[in-house]
Design a protein around this motif. Structure first.
Motif: not given
Length: 167
Positions: A13, A15-18, A25, A69
């Motif tokens: 969750t 790191h989802a957009d990293q 991904p 994060t």
């Protein structure tokens, strides 16, 4: 108490957009590190070393959460992660003050925390892997190689089984 499944879900969750430097991904790196750290922790357990395999897997999934994060170590404790898991995460987190990579590895080794040592070894191996599709310069590869040797030696000094040497 939380489990490795909880840690994986949280890491996925947060790191989802990293993405890594190769555009992959970032969670793929976390999965590889967690898988390798789990194998190492199981080997340590089989060697009758005092290690909590699930705690190591949790910390492996979360090893970059505080660094990459907005999540803090206190947030992890508040979310129900055990203090030993959070301690490993903190050992693996790049400090806010600038210190050399060698000093960061020394801190992990000097802690005597076998779980953190095995996770850092797994992290370095993944970062240096030729299967990882991102360019790592020769200087960085040499840094990882030196670090991995030191981490292996530290783990072996704690009773971790040595790598087999040739046939």
């Amino acid at each position: 108490m939380r489990t490795s499944v909880d840690a994986e879900l949280l890491a996925r969750t947060l790191h989802a957009d990293q993405f890594d430097k190769a555009g992959q991904p970032y969670v793929d790196h976390l999965r590889r590190v967690a898988d390798a750290a789990e194998q190492r922790a199981v080997m340590a357990s089989v060697a009758r070393l005092p290690i909590d395999v699930d705690a190591v897997v949790q910390a492996a999934w979360l090893h970059d959460v505080v660094e990459d994060t907005a999540t803090t170590a206190a947030d992890l404790l508040d979310a129900g992660y055990a203090p030993d898991v959070v301690t490993m995460v903190e050992l693996l987190t790049k400090p806010e003050t600038r210190v050399s990579y060698e000093e960061r590895v020394t801190k992990i080794i000097d802690s005597g925390n076998l779980g953190a040592i095995l996770i850092k070894l797994s992290d370095n191996e993944d970062n240096a892997s030729p299967r990882r599709p991102w360019p790592v310069g020769q200087g960085k590869l040499a840094l990882y190689a030196s670090s991995m040797e030191r981490l292996r030696a530290a783990a072996e000094a704690m009773g971790y089984p040595a790598r087999p040497t040739g046939p």
